[in-house]
Design an enzyme around this catalytic site. Structure first.
Site, PDB file in Angstrom:
ATOM      1  N   HIS B 237      14.747  17.445  -8.922  1.00 33.82           N
ATOM      2  CA  HIS B 237      14.901  18.302  -7.746  1.00 33.82           C
ATOM      3  C   HIS B 237      14.239  19.630  -8.060  1.00 33.82           C
ATOM      4  O   HIS B 237      14.468  20.188  -9.130  1.00 33.82           O
ATOM      5  CB  HIS B 237      16.391  18.491  -7.440  1.00 33.82           C
ATOM      6  CG  HIS B 237      16.667  19.070  -6.089  1.00 33.82           C
ATOM      7  ND1 HIS B 237      16.375  20.374  -5.782  1.00 33.82           N
ATOM      8  CD2 HIS B 237      17.190  18.529  -4.979  1.00 33.82           C
ATOM      9  CE1 HIS B 237      16.730  20.600  -4.515  1.00 33.82           C
ATOM     10  NE2 HIS B 237      17.219  19.497  -4.012  1.00 33.82           N
ATOM     11  N   ARG B 257      15.638  25.975   1.682  1.00 33.24           N
ATOM     12  CA  ARG B 257      14.260  26.000   2.178  1.00 33.24           C
ATOM     13  C   ARG B 257      14.198  25.528   3.629  1.00 33.24           C
ATOM     14  O   ARG B 257      13.407  26.019   4.409  1.00 33.24           O
ATOM     15  CB  ARG B 257      13.379  25.133   1.270  1.00 33.24           C
ATOM     16  CG  ARG B 257      13.076  25.819  -0.064  1.00 33.24           C
ATOM     17  CD  ARG B 257      12.476  24.856  -1.065  1.00 33.24           C
ATOM     18  NE  ARG B 257      13.481  23.949  -1.621  1.00 33.24           N
ATOM     19  CZ  ARG B 257      13.262  22.685  -1.938  1.00 33.24           C
ATOM     20  NH1 ARG B 257      12.077  22.155  -1.736  1.00 33.24           N
ATOM     21  NH2 ARG B 257      14.231  21.951  -2.434  1.00 33.24           N
TER      22      ARG B 257
END
Lengths: 284, 626
Positions: B237, B257
């Site tokens: 990740h 994000r």
């Protein structure tokens, strides 16, 4: 590296004592890091529960310097470096070993609370409509990570050991999440009074103070539930009406769910509370 | 040696009580068979609670153009077309029903203005697709399944570790476990076993995974004779915490994000704009303005705004971060910056009285809390430091796409420990939907299998005793190595030699190291008694960790190309001609050694090819040209 003295409870159901350990402290370390360091170096059989190490699973509940906390979210730098940090297991539950307690009672309690029973879907495609404003409160309750710190600090359980009669703050929050769920049709108010003894709570708010998810347990969950109990059982006008019309009492027994799966009898076992008996003990 | 042990009988035994295991147990129980559910932790603590962003399902609540076909195409593109296309199809088709079902069981998702389930943007998903609850979706999922499941007549065995599967001839017969609390052994006799044990993250030093993620299901299945596929594909990740050291690896959700968070290097450059892969160029924003408009779901120059480059697939973003750090443009503690302030400023210019602090606390409550508590940092005002963390394994037990059964009759697998749906890279949000869709199917087919087999399998006492003797061996050595030390060495080795960027020479060294550690693992000693003894538990976990580490390394060596989560420095290009139509398969050979080979992926049927072509600008990717 600086060292800090940790004073950790070591023992099992037969007894135990505090033991002192020196732990090397690095930047940003939390109490759970110290426990892990001890396991890897000085005390490989030191028992403690943990999972996520990010404050999301609620496994590593313990009492640090007398305060119920999650060890993974308790920074060592919050304590004075020249004094020992005392770590002991939660006091409200039976000790298994070291920092691990038998919390299976909580799982049994939850099973006694009538589950979610939604109203029929609002739309032909089987879905519901709820506005965000109507679910904000329920979402607060559903943040609960079941660390049971609120149960640990509750004096009704901790000092008066009313585990048989009283379900504790965690399960008032759980009940509130169900009762205030916009879709739920079950009624748990009578059970709160009769079976779960919500009246024992005298709103000292200790549970709210220790909640790592900052759920306002007392104000938002327990007090509104108490009000609902009062409305249903102690309203003088209602009492008068009830003298004329027979009251309808709700039940704490799980009612048939409108969901696709049939209800069946619950069983649950943990290492300490085994309800499903082995079928054929054998010793080869 | 005579060891006492109880035997518990069930039609279906589910190993693991995260999202997949719970969903499988609920479904099997609904079919009317007797179900046992074993888990290493307390119920409701499994790693599913860590999932933050949401559940991917083409509900089309936020964008009416979404449907299963687009979700299918997105999943295949994300997986670089080595996914099991049938699983990806089933997953995309059935995910919406599984999400609605959760709501019927009490889940409380965030809402749209008209009162339906709200969906958010996520990397690799064309439309806003993730049903979510703030940034604690996994908790909502597991608690809903738990609270529903405890009223379904499932026998739950908490804090028990299954360490061996039992067989009756070719057929599965049950499992051997120990209870963590007292260290006693117990045996399960079952017609069908469903593995739902999660992933392998503890094989790496920097990971977002909990202690439970030791590759148990992968190893149980492998030892029992099942195959593993796609083991080279380990997802790093892109955004884990990097500071302070004690929290390194803890996940920072992609939702940051998705809500407008921006990645920057130490020069303040938004480096993700500088490296956009060709196959994503048409879908990526051309500037900051368009990226932010995408977050709001608005138009840019008359058409739909395209997503910001931070929402490219995880493998790509992770590699870009590694590059920035390697080339000296990283943050002070070896990561890059992830900041919310750019979006706040931009949005503040559009909206009067925009309260940034309140906005972010509402959108990302647990991220706010996590950084505040663990790093003493206010994410609404200061940039975070983030870097890649081992997060998920796409590889796992090879199972039938429709039934989730492995090649061992009666042995099923679902969730992270099974493989196929994700191919070379998993899209965020697809794991929670995978748990539900394929977990349900595993439970359904395990129950059906149990109903079709009226006789209970026979438990072979010799197999049981051998397993128990193996488990007790570490107590019999008075002098031996510390299991924690070995675990740590393995984690360092995998992190350094089989990490995000791989090379043949390093991986060959890794194989030697793993072999050496395996020999040392046979000599570990543990002190104390069997009651809740973490040293003992760690000693037994070493076997699984070493097995999955070897499988990852061997599969990664075999695939001499870079694809999805696998990046080979010595083969930096994708080589679809040679590797675009195959999966790696790992199995135990007749001599007991690990064997790895390629196996061709069956050709995709025409109706699915048509979907891909349509979603891919009229072209078929090379992997699908036959």
């Amino acid at each position: 590296m600086p060292q800090i003295l940790f004073r950790i409870w070591r023992g099992d159901r037969h007894g135990g004592q505090f033991r002192d350990y020196q732990v090397e402290i690095g930047e940003g370390m939390v109490v759970l890091d110290a426990i892990h360091q001890l396991q890897a170096t000085q005390a490989p059989d030191l028992a403690c529960r943990w999972n996520c190490k990010a404050g999301k699973c609620g496994s590593c509940a313990a009492e640090v310097n007398g305060i119920p906390r999650l060890m993974c979210m308790t920074r060592i730098s919050d304590f004075p470096p020249d004094q020992p940090i005392i770590v002991e297991p939660m006091q409200t539950f039976p000790l298994i070993k070291d920092l691990v307690t038998d919390v299976s009672w909580n799982y049994q309690v939850k099973q006694r609370i009538a589950p979610f029973r939604p109203r029929p879907p609002d739309a032909p495609d089987g879905t519901w409509r709820m506005s965000q404003a109507d679910i904000d409160r329920v979402q607060e309750f559903r943040k609960c990570i079941e660390c049971f710190l609120c149960q640990d600090v509750c004096h009704v359980l901790r000092d008066h050991h009313k585990h048989e009669e009283f379900i504790g703050p965690r399960f008032f929050v759980h009940t509130a999440a169900l009762e205030m769920h916009p879709l739920d049709t079950e009624n748990r108010i009578a059970a709160l009074k009769r079976d779960f003894h919500i009246g024992y709570c005298n709103i000292t708010k200790c549970c709210t103070k220790v909640c790592p998810e900052q759920i306002t347990i007392t104000d938002n969950a327990i007090i509104p539930l108490k009000e609902r109990v009062v409305d249903e059982f102690y309203d003088p006008v209602l009492k008068l009406i009830q003298l004329v019309f027979r009251p309808r009492r709700s039940s704490s027994v799980p009612a048939p769910s409108s969901s696709p799966h049939p209800q069946s009898a619950p069983t649950l076992s943990s290492a300490s509370a085994t309800t499903s008996a082995p079928v054929s003990p054998s010793s080869p | 040696m005579a060891i006492d042990y109880p035997i518990y009988e069930h039609d279906v035994l589910v190993v693991g009580a995260g999202g997949a295991g719970l969903r499988a147990a609920i479904e099997a129980s609904a079919a009317g068979v007797s179900v046992g559910l074993v888990c290493k932790s307390l119920l409701g603590k499994a790693h599913t609670v860590m999932a933050e962003g949401g559940i991917a399902a083409a509900l089309a609540n936020v964008d009416a153009r979404d449907n299963w076909k687009v979700h299918f195409a997105d999943t295949m593109r994300g997986g670089q077309y080595v996914n099991n296309w049938r699983m990806a199809q089933i997953h995309a088709q059935e995910a919406p029903a599984r999400v609605r079902e959760l709501e019927a069981w009490g889940a409380v998702f965030d809402r749209t203005a008209d009162g339906r389930i709200l969906q958010r943007n996520f990397g690799g998903h064309k439309y806003p697709r993730l049903a979510h609850v703030g940034d604690r979706t996994g908790l909502e999922l597991i608690r809903t399944l738990q609270d529903y499941g405890i009223h379904r007549g499932i026998s739950v065995y908490m804090e028990r570790t299954v360490f061996r599967l039992l067989k009756d001839g070719e057929r599965i017969a049950g499992a051997v476990a120990y209870d963590r609390e007292r260290g006693r052994f117990l045996v399960f006799r079952a017609k069908a076993v469903v593995l739902a044990t999660g992933g392998v993250g503890r094989a790496y030093k920097i990971t977002s995974n909990s202690w439970e993620y030791t590759g148990d299901g992968h190893t149980l299945a492998y030892d029992a004779g099942a195959e593993l596929i796609d083991m080279e594909f380990v997802q790093f990740h892109p955004t884990g915490m990097v500071w302070p050291p004690s929290v390194r690896g803890i996940l920072v959700t992609e939702g940051v994000r998705g809500e407008g968070g921006v990645l920057r290097n130490n020069r303040g450059e938004r480096f993700m704009f500088q490296d956009i892969p060709d196959n994503y160029k048409a879908q990526t924003a051309e500037n900051e303005e368009e990226g932010f408009l995408y977050v709001l779901g608005e138009k840019y120059q008359g058409r739909d705004a395209r997503r910001p480059p931070e929402l490219l697939t995880r493998d790509h973003v992770a590699r870009c971060i590694v590059r920035e750090v390697k080339q000296g443009r990283g943050s002070p503690h070896g990561g890059v910056f992830l900041e919310l302030q750019s979006f706040s400023q931009w949005y503040g210019r559009r909206v009067k009285n925009f309260n940034a602090a309140e906005h972010w606390k509402k959108k990302l409550p647990s991220m706010y809390h996590q950084f505040k508590e663990l790093a003493g940092l206010d994410i609404t005002r200061e940039p975070m430091e983030v870097g890649p963390t081992t997060h998920y394994i796409m590889g796992g037990v090879r199972v039938d796409s429709d039934t989730q059964m492995s090649r061992i009759p009666g042995l099923f697998a679902c969730g992270e420990c099974a493989a196929g749906i994700n191919g070379a890279n998993r899209l965020g949000g697809n794991s929670l939907s995978d748990l539900l869709v394929l977990g349900k199917r595993a439970g359904e087919h395990a129950a059906r299998y149990a109903q079709q087999h009226t006789s209970l399998p026979t438990i072979d006492a010799a197999q049981v005793e051998e397993a128990m003797r193996w488990a007790l061996a570490p107590f019999e050595r008075t002098h031996g190595e510390n299991p924690f030390q070995l675990q740590q060495e393995l984690q360092e080795l995998m992190q350094n030699l089989v990490g995000i960027v791989r090379r043949e020479d390093e991986m060959l060294r890794a194989l030697e190291g793993i072999e050496l550690l395996r020999r040392r693992a046979q000599q570990v000693a543990v002190s104390g008694n069997r009651e809740y003894n973490p040293g003992w538990h760690t000693a037994l976990d070493l076997h699984s960790l070493l097995t999955v580490s070897e499988a990852i390394t061997r599969a990664a060596l075999l695939r001499k190309e870079s694809r999805g989560a696998q990046f080979r420095e010595d083969y930096p290009r994708k080589d679809s001609a040679n590797y675009g139509k195959v999966n790696t398969v790992v199995a135990k050979g007749p001599d007991g050694r690990m064997q790895v080979r390629f196996e061709p992926i069956p050709p995709m049927p025409q109706e699915l090819l048509d979907i891909i072509r349509e979603e891919n600008g009229g072209q078929l990717p090379e992997e699908l040209r036959y």
